[in-house]
Design an enzyme around this catalytic site. Structure first.
Site, PDB file in Angstrom:
ATOM      1  N   TYR B 124       0.849  -1.206   0.000  1.00  0.00           N
ATOM      2  CA  TYR B 124       0.000   0.000   0.000  1.00  0.00           C
ATOM      3  C   TYR B 124       0.880   1.251   0.000  1.00  0.00           C
ATOM      4  O   TYR B 124       0.659   2.189  -0.766  1.00  0.00           O
ATOM      5  CB  TYR B 124      -0.928  -0.006   1.208  1.00  0.00           C
ATOM      6  CG  TYR B 124      -1.927  -1.138   1.153  1.00  0.00           C
ATOM      7  CD1 TYR B 124      -3.127  -1.000   0.460  1.00  0.00           C
ATOM      8  CD2 TYR B 124      -1.674  -2.366   1.770  1.00  0.00           C
ATOM      9  CE1 TYR B 124      -4.037  -2.044   0.381  1.00  0.00           C
ATOM     10  CE2 TYR B 124      -2.569  -3.413   1.698  1.00  0.00           C
ATOM     11  CZ  TYR B 124      -3.753  -3.253   1.007  1.00  0.00           C
ATOM     12  OH  TYR B 124      -4.640  -4.290   0.922  1.00  0.00           O
ATOM     13  N   ASN B 147     -12.446  -0.970  -5.482  1.00  0.00           N
ATOM     14  CA  ASN B 147     -12.152  -1.278  -6.888  1.00  0.00           C
ATOM     15  C   ASN B 147     -13.337  -2.009  -7.529  1.00  0.00           C
ATOM     16  O   ASN B 147     -13.671  -3.116  -7.116  1.00  0.00           O
ATOM     17  CB  ASN B 147     -10.899  -2.170  -6.943  1.00  0.00           C
ATOM     18  CG  ASN B 147     -10.592  -2.667  -8.350  1.00  0.00           C
ATOM     19  OD1 ASN B 147     -11.125  -2.154  -9.323  1.00  0.00           O
ATOM     20  ND2 ASN B 147      -9.718  -3.670  -8.417  1.00  0.00           N
ATOM     21  N   CYS B 155      -6.117  -5.638  -7.782  1.00  0.00           N
ATOM     22  CA  CYS B 155      -5.906  -5.182  -6.402  1.00  0.00           C
ATOM     23  C   CYS B 155      -5.479  -6.341  -5.490  1.00  0.00           C
ATOM     24  O   CYS B 155      -4.993  -6.107  -4.386  1.00  0.00           O
ATOM     25  CB  CYS B 155      -7.139  -4.464  -5.867  1.00  0.00           C
ATOM     26  SG  CYS B 155      -8.636  -5.411  -5.992  1.00  0.00           S
ATOM     27  N   HIS B 156      -5.624  -7.580  -5.988  1.00  0.00           N
ATOM     28  CA  HIS B 156      -5.143  -8.712  -5.179  1.00  0.00           C
ATOM     29  C   HIS B 156      -3.619  -8.708  -5.066  1.00  0.00           C
ATOM     30  O   HIS B 156      -3.054  -9.410  -4.236  1.00  0.00           O
ATOM     31  CB  HIS B 156      -5.632 -10.038  -5.785  1.00  0.00           C
ATOM     32  CG  HIS B 156      -5.204 -10.255  -7.211  1.00  0.00           C
ATOM     33  ND1 HIS B 156      -5.896  -9.730  -8.279  1.00  0.00           N
ATOM     34  CD2 HIS B 156      -4.158 -10.917  -7.759  1.00  0.00           C
ATOM     35  CE1 HIS B 156      -5.300 -10.071  -9.417  1.00  0.00           C
ATOM     36  NE2 HIS B 156      -4.231 -10.789  -9.124  1.00  0.00           N
ATOM     37  N   GLU B 182      -1.087 -16.934  -9.864  1.00  0.00           N
ATOM     38  CA  GLU B 182      -0.048 -16.173 -10.573  1.00  0.00           C
ATOM     39  C   GLU B 182       1.354 -16.575 -10.139  1.00  0.00           C
ATOM     40  O   GLU B 182       2.329 -16.031 -10.647  1.00  0.00           O
ATOM     41  CB  GLU B 182      -0.273 -14.664 -10.328  1.00  0.00           C
ATOM     42  CG  GLU B 182      -1.589 -14.153 -10.887  1.00  0.00           C
ATOM     43  CD  GLU B 182      -1.770 -12.652 -10.741  1.00  0.00           C
ATOM     44  OE1 GLU B 182      -0.842 -11.977 -10.256  1.00  0.00           O
ATOM     45  OE2 GLU B 182      -2.847 -12.154 -11.109  1.00  0.00           O
TER      46      GLU B 182
END
Lengths: 154, 187
Positions: B124, B147, B155-156, B182
């Site tokens: 952040y 979001n 945003c993950h 990912e």
């Protein structure tokens, strides 16, 4: 304070609320095949005009107005349309159920007026709006339609 | 009497084909649950882990216009790319997010977030620094929490300073699953 009744709902909600009645109405006016074409045209016209609505009142009368105009346009086409009396007796007033099979023989304006008045219980002011005329003219079209039907019944 | 299903479907297709919709929405199934996906002409404007449309339609109508209709065709490109993403065949999205209705600060944060690549994470505070507001980590968190298009706007990929997952509007299990997909964290 926000008047929730007057707020224009998302089109999805409006469409789901009205689609079955509009289809049934168009079937009464045009028969099944004609009704399918007119149904799509009715809601496409509604979609085009929807962003210009100023409030969400009288949406039912408004969509019946559009459906009526579409149906009248369809009826003015040279191809004759076969009208079938395929409406279930349970969803109409008994007196109207008797008239129903004959309504298809009325001229388009009288037919729309009679169906809107007796089939859907719309007030004359809304029927006038639907027919693009006045409340008085709607009353007149309805009663002349009913007179014509009575003559045929007797 | 209800209208024939094919007549209903034909109208919904025609409405989209004639360009008469402000927002079209549909659902898609994914390993993180059923998603509601909404699109405008500008791009994808909503991906929600809550597939119940009634929760979203009024908000979509207020933000984008009242012609909101369930119609699957306009959503197909998004659905297709999401499928590829979940099948490890896509690492970036070609569909554009439509963020036009969001406040400028939130647009700034989400645009910057779009530069955090697949498989990586940001903090952040790091994101706050990257938009030139190093003290705005909390505000950045708020912007991410709101979001409207998670997954496509990733945003993950934003985690706490210690690397802990911290929070996610869709729930930490989903955040963990997306980061594991990912390869950013171990399963």
């Amino acid at each position: 304070m926000m008047d929730s009744v007057a707020t224009i709902p998302p089109f999805e909600w409006f469409y789901r609320e009205q689609r079955d009645d509009v289809f049934r109405y168009l079937r009464r006016l045009l028969g099944r095949q004609g009704a399918e074409d007119a149904f799509q045209e009715t809601f496409l016209r509604a979609l085009r005009a929807y962003p210009r609505l100023e409030h969400g009142r009288h949406l039912r009368a408004w969509i019946f107005t559009i459906a009526t105009r579409v149906a009248i346009d369809e009826r003015r086409r040279p191809v004759p349309v076969l009208v079938t009396g395929e409406v279930g007796a349970e969803d109409v007033e008994p007196a109207y159920a008797e008239l129903e099979p004959l309504v298809g023989q009325l001229p388009p304006t009288e037919r729309a007026a009679v169906v809107l008045r007796y089939g859907y219980d719309l007030p004359y002011a809304d029927i006038g709006a639907a027919l693009g005329s006045s409340e008085d003219a709607a009353r007149q079209a309805t009663s002349s339609g009913v007179r014509r039907l009575r003559r045929r019944l007797t | 009497m209800t209208i024939p299903a094919e007549l209903d479907a034909r109208f919904r297709d025609a409405a989209a084909a004639e360009g008469l919709l402000d927002v079209a929405y549909d659902w898609t199934d994914s390993p993180v649950g059923r998603l509601l996906v909404a699109a405008t002409e500008r791009g994808v404007c909503l991906i929600s882990f809550n597939p119940e449309p009634e929760a979203h339609l009024e908000g979509l109508a207020r933000a984008h216009g009242v012609r909101v209709l369930h119609s699957s065709r306009p959503v197909d490109p998004v659905r297709h790319e999401l499928d590829e993403y979940f099948e490890h065949r896509r690492t970036t999205f070609d569909v554009q997010p439509d963020l036009t209705v969001l406040p400028p600060f939130q647009q700034l944060v989400l645009d910057e977030l779009g530069r955090v690549p697949y498989g990586a994470t940001a903090t952040y505070g790091g994101l706050a620094s990257r938009i030139g507001k190093p003290r705005a980590a909390r505000a950045v968190g708020g912007a991410l929490n709101q979001n409207p298009v998670p997954i496509v706007v990733p945003c993950h990929r934003v985690v706490g300073a210690s690397g802990s997952l911290v929070g996610y509007a869709g729930g930490l299990d989903r955040k963990r699953a997306l980061l594991a997909l990912e390869g950013a964290i171990l399963d």
